[in-house]
Enzyme design. Sequence first.
Site, PDB file in Angstrom:
ATOM      1  N   VAL A 161       0.859  -1.183   0.000  1.00 34.99           N
ATOM      2  CA  VAL A 161       0.000   0.000   0.000  1.00 34.99           C
ATOM      3  C   VAL A 161       0.896   1.234   0.000  1.00 34.99           C
ATOM      4  O   VAL A 161       1.813   1.342   0.808  1.00 34.99           O
ATOM      5  CB  VAL A 161      -0.946   0.022   1.234  1.00 34.99           C
ATOM      6  CG1 VAL A 161      -1.731   1.324   1.297  1.00 34.99           C
ATOM      7  CG2 VAL A 161      -1.904  -1.165   1.193  1.00 34.99           C
ATOM      8  N   ALA A 164       4.554   4.003   2.956  1.00 36.46           N
ATOM      9  CA  ALA A 164       4.098   2.773   2.295  1.00 36.46           C
ATOM     10  C   ALA A 164       4.317   1.626   3.268  1.00 36.46           C
ATOM     11  O   ALA A 164       5.011   1.782   4.282  1.00 36.46           O
ATOM     12  CB  ALA A 164       4.892   2.512   1.019  1.00 36.46           C
ATOM     13  N   LYS A 165       3.715   0.516   2.985  1.00 37.72           N
ATOM     14  CA  LYS A 165       4.017  -0.717   3.714  1.00 37.72           C
ATOM     15  C   LYS A 165       3.610  -1.871   2.841  1.00 37.72           C
ATOM     16  O   LYS A 165       2.726  -1.733   1.992  1.00 37.72           O
ATOM     17  CB  LYS A 165       3.226  -0.760   5.023  1.00 37.72           C
ATOM     18  CG  LYS A 165       3.781  -1.697   6.054  1.00 37.72           C
ATOM     19  CD  LYS A 165       5.089  -1.171   6.594  1.00 37.72           C
ATOM     20  CE  LYS A 165       5.249  -1.346   8.071  1.00 37.72           C
ATOM     21  NZ  LYS A 165       6.130  -0.373   8.664  1.00 37.72           N
ATOM     22  N   GLY A 166       4.283  -2.992   3.028  1.00 39.78           N
ATOM     23  CA  GLY A 166       3.913  -4.181   2.280  1.00 39.78           C
ATOM     24  C   GLY A 166       4.015  -5.381   3.174  1.00 39.78           C
ATOM     25  O   GLY A 166       4.476  -5.283   4.315  1.00 39.78           O
TER      26      GLY A 166
END
Length: 419
Positions: free
Chosen positions: A61, A106-108
């Site tokens: 995201v 962001a992060k994943g």
Amino acid sequence: MAAYGGPVFDMAVKQFEVIADYLCIQQDARARLLMPKRAVTVSCPIHRDDGTTAVFEGYRVQHHLTLGPTKGGTRFAASVDLGEVAALAIWMSWKCALVGLPYGGAKGGINVEPSSLSKRELEALSRRYMQEMIPFVGPHTDVMAPDMGTNEQIMAWFMDTYSMYQGQTVTEIVTGKPVSAGGTLGRREATGRGVAHLVRRAADELKMRLSGATAVVQGFGNVGSIAALELHNMGVKVIAVSDHTGALYRPAGLDIPELVKYAGSRVSLDGYSNGLILDSAEMLTLPCDVLIPAAVERVIDAKIAGNLRCRILAEGANGPTTPEADRILEKRQREIFLIPDILCNSGGVVVSYFEWVQDLQRLFWEEEEVMRREYQLLDRAFERVLARSRRDKVFNRTGAMAIGVERVRDAKDTRGLFP
Ligand code: GLU
């Protein structure tokens, strides 16, 4: 925001609403600030060692690209879902803005228990995840990093996979890499060092002596173990530590250097016996000077917040305190000094930024230089948060988040709306 849901995402929304009210942000401007720009879900198939095929779900995201590329870690854990990743991406935005980095958040992550995979399977999964992400990431679009369940080796596999597709080495696509693969000195220790440094700043504010003070650390991964070691080196007695396998308690102080060595070789504290075994939740309410939750989200709920017996609460984890607990801690702010997560654990992304800058410039710094600059940014942010919270007589979390949200809002307002 129908795409996102779950308790962690709800928490990020509730926190934002508190700040938006405090900053008097108009209702129609709120979604533009909060809604993630992009979310990608991918399926990552791999061959298991037994010859079968397994498919894992992966996410990324990107919250906003208003100030530069997005930046944030990649989490491998069984708890990972789109809502959690979105919340963590939003928090990364406020964190980067608070410390003044030219990034959005962001992060994943992948929904997987990494310890259930062999090393070969983990490599296959890491490479497939990065390969699926290639159309969405880039050194000027979105820069990945480690988070819970990932490490330097996985970042090296990410970098190698991306680079093989580009036909050239692109070290600046991820941070938190090994130094041998374009990483920076001081990144591995950066988050834990930052936590300990800010605890020292808070102790100075409170005129509290750290030598002989007591600390409790929940989580003994990259953040918790280094923070515990740094505090130990400052003369703090670390009386309790825990990880997902259990909690150890020794009122006279645990042997932290030995525990770090032990956990490093076995990947957990499991089997270590030189201390009393405690319940992990019970550990949080032990009387101590410094409490560091450095594990997962939402461990401090309203009930625990009412029972905390620490003087400084240093949030090494992202989102360890629920909004209901916040309301109680706000009332207890004279007793408990909060170092909010987006400030407390920001040393990690600060040094990730330095790694990205060094990779782009192909010019590398000494570790002392990395640390000096890290502490400089943390000190500046700490002072800003304190000044803001004191000026407006608000809770430290409100002061910190307001600075972050405001910076993103101002950038969006100045740039305007395209087309
Ligand atoms: N995963 C870390 C965090 O939550 C570090 C992110 C980064 O270095 O980009 O802040």
